[in-house]
Design an enzyme around this catalytic site. Structure first.
Site, PDB file in Angstrom:
ATOM      1  NE  ARG A   1      40.682  47.522  49.451  1.00 39.68           N
ATOM      2  CZ  ARG A   1      41.518  48.138  50.286  1.00 39.68           C
ATOM      3  NH1 ARG A   1      41.066  49.039  51.126  1.00 39.68           N
ATOM      4  NH2 ARG A   1      42.802  47.845  50.273  1.00 39.68           N
TER       5      ARG A   1
ATOM      6  NE  ARG B   1      39.756  48.411  35.080  1.00 39.55           N
ATOM      7  CZ  ARG B   1      39.724  47.096  34.892  1.00 39.55           C
ATOM      8  NH1 ARG B   1      39.172  46.612  33.795  1.00 39.55           N
ATOM      9  NH2 ARG B   1      40.244  46.269  35.768  1.00 39.55           N
ATOM     10  NE  ARG B   2      38.910  43.917  37.279  1.00 39.04           N
ATOM     11  CZ  ARG B   2      39.925  43.824  38.134  1.00 39.04           C
ATOM     12  NH1 ARG B   2      39.722  44.019  39.431  1.00 39.04           N
ATOM     13  NH2 ARG B   2      41.146  43.548  37.704  1.00 39.04           N
TER      14      ARG B   2
ATOM     15  CB  CYS C   1      36.290  62.610  32.399  1.00 40.84           C
ATOM     16  SG  CYS C   1      35.333  61.091  32.334  1.00 40.84           S
TER      17      CYS C   1
ATOM     18  CE  LYS D   1      45.551  46.619  39.159  1.00 47.25           C
ATOM     19  NZ  LYS D   1      44.436  45.726  38.796  1.00 47.25           N
ATOM     20  CG  ASP D   2      48.392  49.793  42.703  1.00 46.39           C
ATOM     21  OD1 ASP D   2      47.225  49.729  42.267  1.00 46.39           O
ATOM     22  OD2 ASP D   2      48.926  48.884  43.358  1.00 46.39           O
TER      23      ASP D   2
ATOM     24  NE  ARG E   1      40.274  41.639  45.722  1.00 43.17           N
ATOM     25  CZ  ARG E   1      40.267  42.764  45.023  1.00 43.17           C
ATOM     26  NH1 ARG E   1      39.707  42.811  43.840  1.00 43.17           N
ATOM     27  NH2 ARG E   1      40.837  43.856  45.504  1.00 43.17           N
TER      28      ARG E   1
END
Length: 315
Positions: free
Chosen positions: A148, A130-131, A241, A82-83, A154
């Site tokens: 982050r 997104r989250r 977009c 995903k990176d 986290r």
């Protein structure tokens, strides 16, 4: 006796990155019979505490590893897929995408709570637009805070009471052996993951044809098809977009054999408006499926989401 030199595997230094790279290194040892040594490479994304968007997006975790590949410091590299930017990099081959971990997101909350059990006003930490958008769309009345840091950092924010909950990728917790810390696995109906989430990307120099061919033995056909469709959605929507995006493709049994089922959502920043669509198609046409679905989303107004004040939903 194998007299070939050890392959140098470039990795970020975080616990998750080295665990993921160690997993690929084990696959190389088992399937290719080659020894592997990990070479840690520091990236801009690791050195800065600034939000990813201000650094130029997730590509900040990738460029330093690619530089190390191209200048010969390492032979191959492992990334969280995903990176990876969707635009191919000159001189770099995406040699393998091994079998994917569960791509869903999870909640880690105080007192074992689920998302729906968190009281109104609870502080939920995530650095992902997104989250944030999908959580806001659920209308739970949570206070969303940008954070982050690595997985341990986290989770510690929850344990120390800085936030009441966080949302993470399930794959990261699974690979670190910390799944028992998740208090809920989120259904994709609530939270579609990032394109490519849970998958790893194995890259090497494209002119190292022997290594490209060898690493291809680690490739998983179903995983590559799924993430190819998801990344085609991302690539097509990126052109028109800038809205937060989730996408998930799965190989399912259709009437005529296996097919890809692809779901995607683009949302306004506040979650008030979304374009959500799905499509199916042949596994062999994964990229075309993703491009087609994203084009239909643009036709339905996905490009206007960032400015839109009201909710609009397309099933």
């Amino acid at each position: 006796m194998n007299t070939l030199p050890a392959l140098r595997l470039g990795t970020r230094a975080s616990a998750l990155a080295t665990t993921q790279s160690g997993h690929v290194a084990d696959l190389v040892r088992e399937r290719l019979g080659r020894e592997v040594e990990l070479v840690e490479v520091s990236t801009e994304g690791d050195r800065s505490a600034a939000p990813l968007a201000s650094l130029g997006g997730t590509g900040v975790f990738v460029s330093a590893l690619r530089d190390a590949l191209l200048d010969g410091r390492v032979d191959f590299a492992v990334h969280s897929l995903k990176d990876l930017p969707t635009t191919p990099a000159e001189g770099i081959a995406l040699a393998a995408i091994p079998p994917r971990e569960d791509p869903r997101d999870v909640v880690v909350a105080r007192d074992g709570l689920t998302l729906g059990e968190l009281p109104v006003g609870s502080r939920l930490g995530t650095g992902s637009p997104r989250r944030v958008s999908q959580l806001a769309a659920l209308g739970l009345g949570l206070e969303l805070q940008g954070i982050r840091g690595n997985v341990d950092t986290r989770i510690r924010k929850v344990r120390e009471g800085e936030v009441d909950a966080i949302v993470l990728a399930r794959a990261g917790l699974a690979r670190l052996g910390r799944l028992d810390e998740a208090t809920e696995v989120l259904d994709p109906l609530q939270m579609l993951p990032a394109p490519g989430q849970g998958a790893l990307a194995v890259e090497c120099r494209s002119d190292d044809t022997d290594l490209v061919a060898a690493l291809a033995q680690l490739d998983d056909v179903a995983t590559r098809a799924a993430v190819t469709a998801e990344r085609a959605v991302l690539a097509t929507l990126e052109a028109g977009c800038s809205a937060p995006l989730g996408a998930l493709a799965e190989v399912v049994e259709g009437e005529d054999g296996e097919e890809l089922w692809l779901r995607a959502v683009a949302l306004s920043e506040d979650g008030g408006l979304s374009v959500r669509m799905s499509a199916t198609g042949p596994v062999a046409d994964a990229a075309a499926l993703g491009t087609r679905l994203a084009s239909e989303m643009l036709d339905e107004g996905a490009a206007d989401l960032m400015e839109a004040p009201v909710r609009k939903q397309h099933a």
